[in-house]
Design an enzyme around this catalytic site. Structure first.
Site, PDB file in Angstrom:
ATOM      1  N   CYS A  74     -10.532 -12.346  -2.503  1.00  0.00           N
ATOM      2  CA  CYS A  74      -9.828 -13.335  -2.065  1.00  0.00           C
ATOM      3  C   CYS A  74      -9.750 -14.492  -2.975  1.00  0.00           C
ATOM      4  CB  CYS A  74     -10.162 -13.708  -0.659  1.00  0.00           C
ATOM      5  SG  CYS A  74      -8.732 -14.757   0.120  1.00  0.00           S
TER       6      CYS A  74
ATOM      7  N   CYS B  31      -5.675 -11.600   4.996  1.00  0.00           N
ATOM      8  CA  CYS B  31      -6.410 -12.777   4.258  1.00  0.00           C
ATOM      9  C   CYS B  31      -7.088 -13.616   4.955  1.00  0.00           C
ATOM     10  CB  CYS B  31      -5.607 -13.140   3.158  1.00  0.00           C
ATOM     11  SG  CYS B  31      -6.446 -13.912   1.860  1.00  0.00           S
TER      12      CYS B  31
ATOM     13  N   LYS C 296      -9.239  -8.230   4.462  1.00  0.00           N
ATOM     14  CA  LYS C 296      -7.753  -7.287   4.397  1.00  0.00           C
ATOM     15  C   LYS C 296      -7.175  -8.198   3.400  1.00  0.00           C
ATOM     16  CE  LYS C 296      -9.329  -4.873   7.801  1.00  0.00           C
ATOM     17  NZ  LYS C 296      -8.799  -4.710   9.090  1.00  0.00           N
ATOM     18  N   THR C 297      -7.177  -7.487   1.982  1.00  0.00           N
ATOM     19  CA  THR C 297      -6.516  -8.166   0.902  1.00  0.00           C
ATOM     20  C   THR C 297      -5.713  -7.321   0.006  1.00  0.00           C
ATOM     21  OG1 THR C 297      -8.283  -8.205  -0.287  1.00  0.00           O
ATOM     22  CG2 THR C 297      -8.079 -10.079   0.955  1.00  0.00           C
TER      23      THR C 297
ATOM     24  N   GLY D 275       0.820  -1.436   0.182  1.00  0.00           N
ATOM     25  CA  GLY D 275       0.004   0.159  -0.119  1.00  0.00           C
ATOM     26  C   GLY D 275       0.808   1.221   0.022  1.00  0.00           C
TER      27      GLY D 275
END
Length: 406
Positions: free
Chosen positions: A366, A187, A331-332, A26
């Protein structure tokens, strides 16, 4: 500041347009796009991250499952993609402070690094990710670091992935357990991918009937989106994988090859001891201590942002992306791929004193390897909007498998 051998290091003060906490996918994504879109020059940005290596966990699953090969030559080639030197992927001419930020004073737009450096910023981007907190599980680190022990975790960097690959290849007969302790962490699908890939390997090598496979979930679901959870349960039933819900891993004893779980059932909790022959587990995920104690954290222990603009709830010149957010999403890396351009655009707008017009949809996905050269591509928006905006695609497809693998 006095260093080793009595030498001194000149402390530095940085005055920058954009400070970035975190040199992960990120943080470096925002850094690159700010430069590419000419919102900031390389010397207008300072990246703060002490990590010597950048890890891409997507490759870890494939290394564990043998999708990238099993020979030493194959593994050496692909493990270089899993862990790469941070400086090799940092955009050219962008200063990097190789020391963690230890004190934040957002009222003064100032950060202090552990090495004494001071960073004065106009805009701040927070992308610190989450820490793999193996210390939260008693005996976990001792088990992982014992290379003779058939206990591993793909989240333990390059060593963790390579060890789990060897464990998979060594399985002969016994009981394999996979424990997913990740409730709010990285993930959710990663332990399931590992489970399906190992099951597929055992089936292809005619060892499946000789091995029990148990999957322990810390929650009462296999995936947070009901449609995908139902499909994954259908798959585990079909493959003979026994699923245990509401089991939180608390302790591993590598000598006895046992795991202690705290099991919740009918509003009561009890400790369950499980004996096994092979094990893979996910750690507890938590914010790093320097971020946890910062003024940016919300009451839930994560960073509070406007879920559309990704602007901090209190400090308007602060934006945040990634696993550290308190948003109801998976959260990937795919979530980051959508968050990054939103943050970049809105940082540019903020710097020009214009309205923040880019909005994050809540998209995340995912890719879950399910064996047999197929994949379930579990994608969605914000969980509360999921049924209204996304049609669940629960069909296993070879196209997704080859797209993700290659």
């Amino acid at each position: 500041m006095r260093g080793i051998w009595g030498l001194t290091r000149q402390l530095s003060t940085y005055n920058t347009k954009v400070a970035i906490i975190g040199a992960g996918t990120g943080g470096l994504g925002v850094c690159s796009q700010l430069i590419r879109r000419k919102i900031a020059l390389p010397n207008d940005i300072v990246v703060i991250d002490p990590s010597a290596y950048h890890c891409y966990y997507g490759y870890a699953t494939m290394i564990v499952g043998g999708l990238l090969g099993n020979t030493d030559k194959d593994i050496a080639r692909y493990s270089n993609l899993l862990a790469r030197p941070t400086n090799d992927i940092l955009p050219k001419n962008v200063p990097r402070i190789k020391s963690p930020a230890v004190r934040f004073i957002p009222e003064e737009n100032r950060i202090y690094a552990e090495n004494g450096d001071v960073i004065n910023y106009q805009t701040l981007l927070l992308s610190p990710g989450l820490k793999c907190n193996y210390e939260a599980i008693k005996g976990a680190k001792e088990a992982i670091n014992d290379m003779q022990c058939n206990i591993g975790s793909m989240f333990y960097g390059e060593m963790g992935a390579l060890k789990m690959n060897k464990i998979r290849l060594s399985i002969t007969k016994g009981k394999l357990i996979i424990a997913n302790t990740a409730i709010t962490g990285k993930c959710w699908g990663a332990p399931l991918k590992t489970c399906f890939l190992i099951e597929d390997y055992l089936r292809k090598t005619n060892k499946r009937k000789e091995n029990e496979i148990h999957f322990y979930s810390a929650t009462n679901w296999l995936y947070p989106i009901p449609e995908y959870a139902a499909k994954l349960k259908e798959l585990t039933d079909k493959k003979g994988i026994i699923v245990h819900y509401n089991h939180s891993l608390k302790e591993i004893n590598k000598d006895k090859m046992t795991a202690l779980f705290e099991a919740a059932e009918n509003k009561t909790r009890k400790v369950v001891e499980v004996k096994f022959d092979y094990m893979h587990f996910a750690p507890v995920f938590s914010p790093c201590e320097n971020i946890k104690s910062s003024p940016f954290m919300g009451q839930d222990g994560f960073i509070s942002v406007d879920k559309k603009t990704l602007q901090h709830a209190k400090y308007k010149n602060v934006f945040a992306i990634g696993d550290i957010l308190n948003l109801p999403i998976s959260k990937t890396a795919s979530a980051l791929s959508v968050q990054v351009p939103v943050a970049v655009h809105n940082i540019g707008q903020y710097m020009k004193n214009k309205p923040l017009t880019a909005e994050y949809s809540g998209y995340s996905a995912c890719p879950i390897f399910t064996g047999g050269n197929k994949m379930l591509f579990a994608e969605g928006l914000f969980r509360e909007q999921y049924k209204s905006f996304v049609v669940p695609n629960t069909t296993l497809k070879w196209f997704y498998y080859f797209f993700s693998r290659y």
